[in-house]
Design a protein around this motif. Structure first.
Motif, PDB file in Angstrom:
ATOM      1  N   TYR A 180       0.768  -1.136   0.107  1.00  0.00           N
ATOM      2  CA  TYR A 180       0.161  -0.137  -0.044  1.00  0.00           C
ATOM      3  C   TYR A 180       0.898   1.241  -0.037  1.00  0.00           C
ATOM      4  O   TYR A 180       1.685   1.503   0.406  1.00  0.00           O
ATOM      5  N   PHE A 181       0.239   2.386  -0.830  1.00  0.00           N
ATOM      6  CA  PHE A 181       1.090   3.564  -0.817  1.00  0.00           C
ATOM      7  C   PHE A 181       0.879   4.268   0.671  1.00  0.00           C
ATOM      8  O   PHE A 181      -0.197   3.909   1.393  1.00  0.00           O
ATOM      9  N   PRO A 182       1.851   4.847   1.403  1.00  0.00           N
ATOM     10  CA  PRO A 182       1.802   5.532   2.444  1.00  0.00           C
ATOM     11  C   PRO A 182       0.574   6.676   2.374  1.00  0.00           C
ATOM     12  O   PRO A 182       0.065   7.093   1.571  1.00  0.00           O
ATOM     13  N   GLU A 183       0.058   6.920   3.727  1.00  0.00           N
ATOM     14  CA  GLU A 183      -0.891   7.906   4.054  1.00  0.00           C
ATOM     15  C   GLU A 183      -0.497   9.402   3.460  1.00  0.00           C
ATOM     16  O   GLU A 183       0.423   9.766   3.983  1.00  0.00           O
ATOM     17  N   ILE A 184      -1.234   9.771   2.860  1.00  0.00           N
ATOM     18  CA  ILE A 184      -1.300  11.146   2.149  1.00  0.00           C
ATOM     19  C   ILE A 184      -1.850  12.555   2.980  1.00  0.00           C
ATOM     20  O   ILE A 184      -2.975  12.095   3.177  1.00  0.00           O
TER      21      ILE A 184
END
Ligand SMILES: NC(=O)c1ccc[n+]([C@@H]2O[C@H](COP(=O)([O-])OP(=O)(O)OC[C@H]3O[C@@H](n4cnc5c(N)ncnc54)[C@H](OP(=O)(O)O)[C@@H]3O)[C@@H](O)[C@H]2O)c1
Length: 174
Positions: free
Chosen positions: A139-143
């Motif tokens: 998963y992409f990290p939280e923006i």
């Protein structure tokens, strides 16, 4: 971390480039989760002739150095070897290397581990938001919306082979 490389502080632009699902899915079993030829074309034209940094797993998933670009692979395994790429065991040293070689826009191309380490250093995120709601293991990290402003650049309809997706550019708020 050297202050010269803090976001927006130097003359090197650090850009993340990624395609994410609705829940920020990136990949599963070290593979992409969709096939969107138009997104690959944009990835190619944006990154062409630039330095790109990626994790060892992403490099193995791609399987070869991408032509016309300088591939920098991060690995902590001293026995890891690959032809036609530069290998580093430290993200900041890899960034410094690209800068010393005169790079003006460095692309961080994944995967999950590398995006999450590079996000605090990034100036821009080229983000393809894909209409995908399925499983993933990366998963992409939280923006954080307080730190980033997003402009939607284009919308693409689904095709027989590809889901719908939106191309966005996120810039770090000053
Ligand atoms: N959707 C997209 O846009 C996109 C883009 C890229 C990748 N992906 C997906 O992301 C997944 C891979 O992501 P991932 O998080 O599993 O792996 P990854 O980030 O590609 O690579 C992780 C590896 O990088 C090395 N590493 C990590 N941090 C390091 C550091 N600070 N210094 C030196 N080496 C470091 C380690 O290699 P060693 O184990 O060798 O030490 C680590 O195992 C795949 O499913 C791929 O398809 C998706």
């Amino acid at each position: 971390m050297s202050s010269a490389y803090q976001s927006c502080g130097g003359d090197l632009i650090i850009s993340l480039i990624a395609a994410v699902g609705k829940s920020y899915q990136l990949g599963g079993e070290n593979q992409m989760l969709w096939h969107i030829p138009e997104d690959f074309k944009l990835f190619k034209s944006r990154t062409m002739s630039h330095h790109m940094i990626m994790g060892r797993k992403t490099f193995e998933s791609i399987g070869r150095p991408l032509p016309g670009r300088t591939s920098i692979i991060l690995s902590r395994d001293p026995s890891f070897k690959a032809q036609g790429v530069f290998i580093f065991d430290d993200l900041q040293v890899a960034i410094d290397y690209a800068k010393e070689r005169g790079e003006t826009e460095l692309f961080i191309i994944g995967g999950a581990q590398i995006y999450s380490q590079a996000l605090p250093l990034a100036d821009k995120i080229y983000l393809s938001r894909v209409d995908y709601d399925g499983k993933a293991d990366a998963y992409f990290p939280e923006i954080n919306n307080n730190e980033w402003s997003e402009v939607e650049e284009a919308k693409y309809e689904a095709t027989e082979k590809s889901p719908a997706w939106t191309l966005s550019l996120l810039s770090r708020r000053k």
